[in-house]
Scaffold this motif. Structure first.
Motif, short mmCIF file in Angstrom:
data_model
loop_
_atom_site.label_atom_id
_atom_site.label_comp_id
_atom_site.label_asym_id
_atom_site.label_seq_id
_atom_site.Cartn_x
_atom_site.Cartn_y
_atom_site.Cartn_z
N HIS A 204 -21.87 16.39 -51.73
CA HIS A 204 -22.60 17.19 -52.94
C HIS A 204 -21.66 16.99 -54.33
O HIS A 204 -22.34 16.58 -55.28
N ARG A 205 -20.31 17.20 -54.14
CA ARG A 205 -19.47 17.03 -55.43
C ARG A 205 -19.60 15.62 -55.97
O ARG A 205 -19.73 15.30 -57.35
N TYR A 206 -19.68 14.59 -54.90
CA TYR A 206 -19.84 13.32 -55.48
C TYR A 206 -21.16 12.84 -55.98
O TYR A 206 -21.01 12.42 -56.97
N LYS A 207 -22.26 13.58 -55.55
CA LYS A 207 -23.48 13.41 -56.26
C LYS A 207 -23.73 13.90 -57.50
O LYS A 207 -24.08 13.30 -58.36
N LEU A 208 -22.97 14.94 -57.83
CA LEU A 208 -22.84 15.73 -59.07
C LEU A 208 -22.06 14.66 -60.24
O LEU A 208 -22.65 14.52 -61.32
N LEU A 209 -21.04 14.17 -59.48
CA LEU A 209 -20.19 13.20 -60.35
C LEU A 209 -21.16 12.08 -60.86
O LEU A 209 -20.93 11.36 -61.89
N GLN A 210 -21.98 11.50 -60.03
CA GLN A 210 -22.84 10.56 -60.22
C GLN A 210 -24.02 10.88 -61.08
O GLN A 210 -24.77 9.88 -61.65
N GLY A 211 -24.33 12.15 -61.53
CA GLY A 211 -25.12 12.62 -62.65
C GLY A 211 -26.47 13.12 -61.60
O GLY A 211 -27.38 13.26 -62.64
N GLU B 116 -3.71 4.87 -66.28
CA GLU B 116 -5.26 4.31 -65.90
C GLU B 116 -5.32 4.25 -64.39
O GLU B 116 -6.56 4.60 -63.97
N CYS B 117 -4.28 3.97 -63.60
CA CYS B 117 -4.55 3.96 -62.20
C CYS B 117 -4.47 5.31 -61.75
O CYS B 117 -5.47 5.87 -60.82
N LEU B 118 -3.62 6.35 -62.41
CA LEU B 118 -3.76 7.69 -61.99
C LEU B 118 -4.97 8.34 -62.11
O LEU B 118 -5.71 9.11 -61.62
N ARG B 119 -5.76 8.12 -63.29
CA ARG B 119 -6.71 8.50 -64.09
C ARG B 119 -7.96 8.14 -62.84
O ARG B 119 -8.73 8.98 -62.75
N THR B 120 -8.04 6.99 -62.49
CA THR B 120 -8.94 6.42 -61.44
C THR B 120 -9.14 7.15 -60.14
O THR B 120 -9.95 7.83 -59.69
N TYR B 121 -7.67 7.58 -59.76
CA TYR B 121 -7.53 8.12 -58.64
C TYR B 121 -7.89 9.87 -58.50
O TYR B 121 -8.64 10.29 -57.52
N GLY B 122 -7.52 10.18 -59.90
CA GLY B 122 -7.94 11.62 -59.91
C GLY B 122 -9.40 12.00 -60.07
O GLY B 122 -10.05 12.77 -59.52
N THR B 123 -10.16 10.95 -60.82
CA THR B 123 -11.43 11.00 -60.64
C THR B 123 -12.34 11.01 -59.51
O THR B 123 -13.18 11.56 -58.84
N LEU B 124 -11.82 9.83 -58.86
CA LEU B 124 -12.35 9.66 -57.51
C LEU B 124 -11.94 10.50 -56.20
O LEU B 124 -12.85 10.79 -55.49
N LEU B 125 -11.04 11.48 -56.43
CA LEU B 125 -10.58 12.37 -55.71
C LEU B 125 -11.22 13.65 -55.69
O LEU B 125 -10.94 14.66 -54.92
N GLN B 126 -11.93 13.83 -56.74
CA GLN B 126 -12.49 15.25 -57.11
C GLN B 126 -13.23 15.74 -56.21
O GLN B 126 -13.29 17.10 -55.68
N PRO B 127 -14.07 15.13 -55.47
CA PRO B 127 -14.93 15.84 -54.26
C PRO B 127 -14.26 16.19 -53.02
O PRO B 127 -14.54 17.15 -52.32
N VAL B 128 -12.96 15.56 -52.75
CA VAL B 128 -12.05 15.92 -51.67
C VAL B 128 -11.32 17.10 -52.04
O VAL B 128 -11.07 17.91 -51.25
N VAL B 129 -10.34 16.95 -53.00
CA VAL B 129 -9.33 17.95 -53.61
C VAL B 129 -9.53 18.35 -55.06
O VAL B 129 -8.84 17.89 -55.81
N PRO B 130 -10.75 19.18 -55.30
CA PRO B 130 -10.86 19.68 -56.55
C PRO B 130 -9.83 20.05 -57.45
O PRO B 130 -9.67 19.86 -58.43
#
Length: 509
Positions: A40-47, A432-446
């Protein structure tokens, strides 16, 4: 990488089962909920506009008996247990949009013609009363249609092993299904309309909740065309045979997908109240934090086979991957000693990529891996193999730690112009690497993701999937974060867990 979905695909509807309330929630219930919440959270991130429903199934003989054993009336018993599920979901950040109970009351209202009707107090939708002359459902009639559906849609049931199980069941004759029970035996349930001597079969009652949440009968099409059910393997037959057959019988479209997961054992044994090894998810979320427990379940939960739980494994995984690897990387790169200005530092293309550049082949390999990471994670989130997504993220985090260790920015001479620019460039790449990891991990560990992105100064408007563009400065593009102030330092990202305070027993082989 996906962008905002087109208008005909902009809605997404995901469900957990509604959980049976004859006992308190256990780890398996939370696993279903966390898995669905992640999607659900992943789909929200995708718009997408996503609807996520869960709730409790509160009718049937087992609940009637459990209430009697507790000396309670069935409704108050159900309400008490349903509230425990709600409490667990709040504690573990389950971001459902709809929580449904099969005991939700109905009330009187009027339709557009002034006729008195019944409506659900929960959803406001009209209650439709149906009549049948007999209470056997002709399941056998739908075997051919079910086979056609599955052979024409091999991705309808995932993983593959469960798809094959359903195909095997459909090779055999399907007996017709009794969809009511004698009222004299089962009082706790919905009476069959027009026949108060019969009670609706609990699974028919329960499965219809998905349509209710979607807005049936008037507004369901918007959501129903994208319906995805997340279930445990023990209720596969109900969702892959009974439920599609009920829908076919009603002339309604079938779900888009049924995603099946396996069970959790405890030190190799099935969880059982009689054995006394049922894992209390509330207790564990307090011990390991909500995000810690979410991460462990999704990191170790493999859909195809049962997974084993023991406390020392949780400690080992969380300390290694969240506290040391990810948390250590963030703390090291945002430290005052390396970044006294506490800003998102600039990137020097010449020093990194130029003929006199200092980047190594290993550095370019890391950049390629991180640049490809969103598409890898997207593929695994879509198939609900979240453990593979986390494996890929963890591998890139290790590469980034290696990058920082390899160049040892703390050894650079900040008084030298070239070294200072190289230090900024190293930190920019790490950020930039950390920003990518933080964004991708939002559905798992908000919560952890929010803490990480906030520390980097990445605001809510730049946390979507579309904002993931990695290291744009290396491609001659502007970076919206360069020069911005970092967020306040709120301490370590994830505190190391003390194994002394947990169960250190090893798994049994």
């Amino acid at each position: 990488m996906s962008t905002h979905p087109s208008s005909d695909l902009e809605h997404f509807f995901i469900t957990t089962p509604i959980f049976y309330v004859n006992a308190s929630p256990h780890l398996g219930h939370l696993f279903s909920a966390v898995t669905a919440d992640c999607l659900h959270r992943y789909k929200l991130l995708q718009g997408f506009t996503s609807k996520f429903s869960t709730g409790t199934d509160e009718h049937g003989l087992k609940i009637q008996q459990a209430a009697e054993a507790a000396g309670r009336d069935p409704l108050s018993f159900c309400t008490d247990v349903s509230e425990r599920f709600k409490h667990l979901f709040v504690k573990c950040n389950i971001s459902y949009t709809d929580y449904i109970r099969t005991t939700d009351p109905v009330a009187d209202a009027s339709d557009s013609t002034g006729k008195r009707i019944k409506i659900s107090l929960e959803s406001g939708h009209k209650v439709e009363w149906m009549k049948e002359e007999n209470y056997m459902f002709r399941l056998s009639k739908f075997r051919g249609q079910l086979l056609d559906w599955l052979t024409g849609n091999p991705g309808a049931i995932q993983p593959e092993r469960f798809y094959q199980d359903v195909l095997q069941w459909l090779q055999e004759e399907l007996p017709d299904l009794s969809v009511s029970r004698q009222r004299s035996r089962l009082q706790w349930g919905i009476p069959v309309p027009g026949d108060p001597e019969q009670t609706v079969y609990v699974w028919l009652d329960a499965l219809v909740n998905y349509l209710t949440v979607a807005g049936y009968p008037d507004d369901h099409r918007l959501w129903w065309n994208s319906a995805t059910h997340v279930i445990g393997k023990d209720i596969l037959k109900f969702h892959a045979i009974y439920w599609p057959a009920f829908l076919l019988g009603a002339g309604l479209p079938l779900p888009q997908a049924v995603r099946v997961h396996s069970h959790w054992t405890v030190e190799g044994k099935k969880m059982s109240k009689s054995v006394g090894n049922v894992v209390d998810p509330i207790e564990k979320s307090q011990m390991f934090t909500a995000d810690g427990l979410r991460y462990f379940l999704l990191r170790q939960g493999v859909p195809d086979s049962d997974c084993d739980y023991y406390d020392s494994k949780v400690v080992k995984v969380l300390n290694a991957e969240l506290a040391d690897s990810l948390g250590g990387l963030l703390n090291r790169c945002t430290a005052l000693a390396l970044n006294p200005a506490q800003r998102y530092p600039p990137f020097c293309t010449e020093l990194f990529h130029g003929t006199m550049g200092r980047a190594t082949p290993e550095d370019h390999h890391m950049l390629d891996a991180v640049r490809d990471l969103p598409s890898v994670v997207e593929r695994h989130y879509e198939s609900l193999r979240v453990y593979k997504a986390l494996e890929a993220i963890g591998g890139c985090v290790r590469l980034t730690n290696g990058f920082v260790q390899r160049h040892a920015p703390w050894k650079l001479n900040s008084g030298d112009e070239g070294d200072r620019r190289w230090l900024d460039t190293l930190l920019h790449v790490a950020f930039e690497c950390l920003r990518t990891y933080g964004t991708l991990l939002q559905p798992v560990v908000p919560e952890i993701s929010n803490k990480l992105l906030s520390r980097l100064g990445v605001g809510p408007d730049h946390r979507s999937w579309a904002a993931l563009s990695f290291l744009p400065r290396s491609r001659g593009m502007a970076c919206p974060f360069e020069g911005r102030a970092l967020g306040s330092d709120s301490g370590v990202l994830f505190s190391r867990l003390d194994p002394v305070n947990t169960d250190n027993r090893k798994p049994r082989h």
